[in-house]
Design a protein around this motif. Structure first.
Motif, PDB file in Angstrom:
ATOM      1  N   UNK A 150       0.825  -1.211   0.000  1.00 48.79           N
ATOM      2  CA  UNK A 150       0.000   0.000   0.000  1.00 48.79           C
ATOM      3  C   UNK A 150       0.856   1.256   0.000  1.00 48.79           C
ATOM      4  N   UNK A 151       1.991   1.215   0.706  1.00 53.58           N
ATOM      5  CA  UNK A 151       2.890   2.374   0.717  1.00 53.58           C
ATOM      6  C   UNK A 151       3.476   2.623  -0.667  1.00 53.58           C
ATOM      7  N   UNK A 152       3.846   1.557  -1.367  1.00 52.39           N
ATOM      8  CA  UNK A 152       4.395   1.710  -2.716  1.00 52.39           C
ATOM      9  C   UNK A 152       3.355   2.301  -3.668  1.00 52.39           C
ATOM     10  N   UNK A 153       2.133   1.783  -3.609  1.00 50.46           N
ATOM     11  CA  UNK A 153       1.070   2.297  -4.489  1.00 50.46           C
ATOM     12  C   UNK A 153       0.710   3.734  -4.117  1.00 50.46           C
ATOM     13  N   UNK A 154       0.704   4.036  -2.827  1.00 48.28           N
ATOM     14  CA  UNK A 154       0.399   5.402  -2.397  1.00 48.28           C
ATOM     15  C   UNK A 154       1.458   6.369  -2.894  1.00 48.28           C
ATOM     16  N   UNK A 155       2.721   5.983  -2.778  1.00 48.32           N
ATOM     17  CA  UNK A 155       3.806   6.844  -3.243  1.00 48.32           C
ATOM     18  C   UNK A 155       3.730   7.047  -4.749  1.00 48.32           C
ATOM     19  N   UNK A 156       3.434   5.989  -5.485  1.00 42.91           N
ATOM     20  CA  UNK A 156       3.287   6.108  -6.941  1.00 42.91           C
ATOM     21  C   UNK A 156       2.143   7.055  -7.289  1.00 42.91           C
ATOM     22  N   UNK A 157       1.017   6.925  -6.596  1.00 41.95           N
ATOM     23  CA  UNK A 157      -0.113   7.817  -6.858  1.00 41.95           C
ATOM     24  C   UNK A 157       0.208   9.262  -6.541  1.00 41.95           C
ATOM     25  N   UNK A 158       0.923   9.503  -5.437  1.00 41.13           N
ATOM     26  CA  UNK A 158       1.307  10.869  -5.072  1.00 41.13           C
ATOM     27  C   UNK A 158       2.223  11.460  -6.129  1.00 41.13           C
ATOM     28  N   UNK A 159       3.220  10.677  -6.588  1.00 46.36           N
ATOM     29  CA  UNK A 159       4.167  11.175  -7.590  1.00 46.36           C
ATOM     30  C   UNK A 159       3.458  11.504  -8.898  1.00 46.36           C
ATOM     31  N   UNK A 160       2.511  10.660  -9.316  1.00 47.79           N
ATOM     32  CA  UNK A 160       1.759  10.929 -10.547  1.00 47.79           C
ATOM     33  C   UNK A 160       0.864  12.159 -10.385  1.00 47.79           C
ATOM     34  N   UNK A 161       0.251  12.304  -9.206  1.00 43.17           N
ATOM     35  CA  UNK A 161      -0.609  13.466  -8.961  1.00 43.17           C
ATOM     36  C   UNK A 161       0.199  14.760  -8.968  1.00 43.17           C
ATOM     37  N   UNK A 162       1.378  14.738  -8.360  1.00 41.15           N
ATOM     38  CA  UNK A 162       2.242  15.926  -8.357  1.00 41.15           C
ATOM     39  C   UNK A 162       2.650  16.292  -9.781  1.00 41.15           C
ATOM     40  N   UNK A 163       2.983  15.287 -10.570  1.00 37.77           N
ATOM     41  CA  UNK A 163       3.382  15.532 -11.968  1.00 37.77           C
ATOM     42  C   UNK A 163       2.227  16.119 -12.776  1.00 37.77           C
ATOM     43  N   UNK A 181      -1.456  10.259   9.635  1.00 39.70           N
ATOM     44  CA  UNK A 181      -0.948   8.947  10.050  1.00 39.70           C
ATOM     45  C   UNK A 181      -0.922   7.913   8.927  1.00 39.70           C
ATOM     46  N   UNK A 182      -1.722   8.123   7.889  1.00 39.62           N
ATOM     47  CA  UNK A 182      -1.781   7.180   6.768  1.00 39.62           C
ATOM     48  C   UNK A 182      -1.148   7.757   5.511  1.00 39.62           C
ATOM     49  N   UNK A 183      -0.126   8.592   5.679  1.00 35.51           N
ATOM     50  CA  UNK A 183       0.511   9.250   4.533  1.00 35.51           C
ATOM     51  C   UNK A 183       1.955   8.829   4.337  1.00 35.51           C
ATOM     52  N   UNK A 184       2.325   7.669   4.884  1.00 39.22           N
ATOM     53  CA  UNK A 184       3.704   7.217   4.718  1.00 39.22           C
ATOM     54  C   UNK A 184       4.039   6.993   3.252  1.00 39.22           C
ATOM     55  N   UNK A 185       5.301   7.294   2.909  1.00 38.02           N
ATOM     56  CA  UNK A 185       5.786   7.069   1.562  1.00 38.02           C
ATOM     57  C   UNK A 185       6.938   6.066   1.606  1.00 38.02           C
ATOM     58  N   UNK A 186       7.436   5.704   0.435  1.00 36.13           N
ATOM     59  CA  UNK A 186       8.509   4.708   0.368  1.00 36.13           C
ATOM     60  C   UNK A 186       9.720   5.153   1.182  1.00 36.13           C
ATOM     61  N   UNK A 187      10.074   6.428   1.078  1.00 41.27           N
ATOM     62  CA  UNK A 187      11.208   6.930   1.832  1.00 41.27           C
ATOM     63  C   UNK A 187      11.030   6.802   3.328  1.00 41.27           C
ATOM     64  N   UNK A 188       9.782   6.867   3.803  1.00 39.11           N
ATOM     65  CA  UNK A 188       9.519   6.707   5.234  1.00 39.11           C
ATOM     66  C   UNK A 188       9.886   5.300   5.692  1.00 39.11           C
ATOM     67  N   UNK A 189       9.516   4.290   4.893  1.00 33.00           N
ATOM     68  CA  UNK A 189       9.847   2.897   5.247  1.00 33.00           C
ATOM     69  C   UNK A 189      11.356   2.684   5.194  1.00 33.00           C
ATOM     70  N   UNK A 190      11.999   3.251   4.188  1.00 35.19           N
ATOM     71  CA  UNK A 190      13.460   3.098   4.071  1.00 35.19           C
ATOM     72  C   UNK A 190      14.155   3.737   5.269  1.00 35.19           C
ATOM     73  N   UNK A 191      13.727   4.939   5.645  1.00 37.25           N
ATOM     74  CA  UNK A 191      14.361   5.640   6.769  1.00 37.25           C
ATOM     75  C   UNK A 191      14.167   4.889   8.079  1.00 37.25           C
ATOM     76  N   UNK A 192      13.013   4.257   8.273  1.00 35.90           N
ATOM     77  CA  UNK A 192      12.765   3.534   9.520  1.00 35.90           C
ATOM     78  C   UNK A 192      13.509   2.212   9.587  1.00 35.90           C
ATOM     79  N   UNK A 193      13.894   1.655   8.441  1.00 34.53           N
ATOM     80  CA  UNK A 193      14.590   0.362   8.427  1.00 34.53           C
ATOM     81  C   UNK A 193      16.089   0.473   8.203  1.00 34.53           C
ATOM     82  N   UNK A 194      16.585   1.672   7.941  1.00 36.53           N
ATOM     83  CA  UNK A 194      17.979   1.787   7.538  1.00 36.53           C
ATOM     84  C   UNK A 194      18.932   1.373   8.663  1.00 36.53           C
ATOM     85  N   UNK A 195      18.504   1.500   9.911  1.00 38.97           N
ATOM     86  CA  UNK A 195      19.318   1.049  11.046  1.00 38.97           C
ATOM     87  C   UNK A 195      18.845  -0.293  11.585  1.00 38.97           C
ATOM     88  N   UNK A 196      17.539  -0.532  11.565  1.00 43.35           N
ATOM     89  CA  UNK A 196      17.003  -1.771  12.110  1.00 43.35           C
ATOM     90  C   UNK A 196      17.231  -2.957  11.190  1.00 43.35           C
TER      91      UNK A 196
END
Length: 282
Positions: free
Chosen positions: A70-83, A235-250
Motif C-alpha cells: 500500500x505504501x508503494x502504491x500510495x507513493x506512486x499515486x502521489x508522484x503521478x498526482x504531483x506531476x 498517520x496514513x501518509x507514509x511514503x517509500x522513503x519513510x519505510x526506508x528511513x525507519x529500516x535503515x538502522x534496524x
C-alpha cells in the motif's frame, strides 16, 4: 604538456573524461551496485547484525507485507498526482508569460516561480506546515466564509511536493513555449480555432518534449521524498522513503530492497515515455 596532449587525441579525451567518469562510475554506479548487493544480505536473528549472504526474502517481503504494498502504491499515486498538477499549472502559466505578459510582469512571474529554489528544503516544508496547520493561514482565510482546510494528509502532501518541484516543470515548459513562433497562434486564429482548441492542437504537441522533461524531475523527486509526508502528512501518509528511513538502522537489507522500488518505478516511467517518442525530440 599541451604539446603532448595535442599529439595524442586519445590521451586528451581520456584526461577530459577522467573526472566525470570517476564520479559516474566510481561513486554513483558503484554505490547503486552496493545497494543492490546489500538487498540480498541477511540479518542475524540473534545478534541483529547484517552478514553477507544471498536471500530473496527481503524482496518477497515487499510483496507479502500489505503495508509495504500500500505504501508503494500510495507513493506512486502521489508522484503521478504531483506531476499532473504541475503540468496543469505550468502550461497556462507558460503561455501567459511567453506570449501575453509584459516584460515587467514576465520578470515578476519568473522570480515567483523560482522563489521556492531560493530557500532550504526544510524551510519550505515548515512554511507549508504553518500554512495548513490547525490555526494556520489557510484555515483563517477559509473560516471567513465558513470553510475549513483539508488538514494534514495526502492532499497537503501533494500540494507541498507540487510547491517544491513545480519550478522543474515550469521552466522547461516556459522555454519551449517561447520558442513557438507567434505566427502559429495567428494562423490558428485565422482558421477559426478558439483559445483552448489552439492549445490542444497547436501548443500541446509542441510542448510534449518539455512536459516529458519536466515530468521526469517532478515524478522522480516526488518518489524519493519522505519528509513532506512526515511533517504535513497524516498517520496514513507514509511514503517509500519513510519505510526506508525507519529500516535503515534496524534492517538495512530490507531498506536496500525497498530502495529498488522507486528505481523500478522511474525505469518503467522512462520506458513508457520512450514509447511515446518524446525522448527522441527532447
Amino acid at each position: 604538456m599541451s604539446t603532448a596532449l595535442h599529439r595524442r587525441p586519445r590521451l586528451r579525451l581520456g584526461a577530459l573524461l577522467a573526472l566525470p567518469l570517476t564520479w559516474l562510475v566510481g561513486l554513483y554506479i558503484f554505490s547503486l551496485a552496493l545497494l543492490l548487493i546489500t538487498a540480498f544480505w541477511l540479518v542475524d536473528p540473534f545478534t541483529s547484525l547484517v552478514r553477507p549472504g544471498f536471500t530473496l526474502d527481503n524482496f518477497a517481503l515487499l510483496f507479502s507485507n500489505p503495508a509495504y504494498v500500500s505504501t508503494s502504491l500510495r507513493t506512486l499515486g502521489i508522484a503521478l498526482a504531483v506531476t499532473a498538477l504541475s503540468a496543469v499549472f505550468a502550461v497556462p502559466l507558460g503561455i501567459f508569460m511567453a506570449k501575453i505578459a509584459s516584460p515587467w510582469m514576465r520578470a515578476v512571474l519568473a522570480v515567483a516561480i523560482t522563489l521556492p529554489l531560493w530557500a532550504g528544503y526544510l524551510v519550505k516544508i515548515v512554511a507549508m506546515r504553518i500554512t495548513f496547520t490547525e490555526e494556520g493561514f489557510f484555515n483563517s482565510v477559509a473560516g471567513i466564509i465558513g470553510g475549513r482546510g483539508p488538514g494534514f494528509g495526502i492532499p497537503v502532501v501533494i500540494l507541498t511536493l507540487t510547491y517544491l518541484w513545480f519550478p522543474y516543470m515550469a521552466l522547461p515548459v516556459y522555454t519551449a513555449i517561447r520558442q513557438i513562433p507567434v505566427n502559429l497562434f495567428d494562423a490558428s486564429a485565422d482558421l477559426g480555432a478558439q483559445g483552448w482548441t489552439t492549445i490542444r492542437t497547436v501548443v500541446m504537441p509542441l510542448l510534449t518534449p518539455a512536459l516529458i522533461a519536466g515530468s521526469v524531475f517532478t515524478f522522480s523527486l516526488s518518489l524519493g521524498d519522505y519528509l513532506a509526508a512526515r511533517f504535513v502528512g497524516g498517520p496514513n501518509s507514509q511514503m517509500i522513503g519513510s519505510i526506508i528511513a525507519s529500516n535503515i538502522n534496524l534492517n538495512p537489507p530490507v531498506a536496500a530492497a525497498f530502495s529498488v522500488v522507486p528505481i523500478a518505478f522511474v525505469v518503467i516511467y522512462l520506458l513508457v515515455t520512450r514509447r511515446t517518442g518524446a525522448l527522441e525530440r527532447m
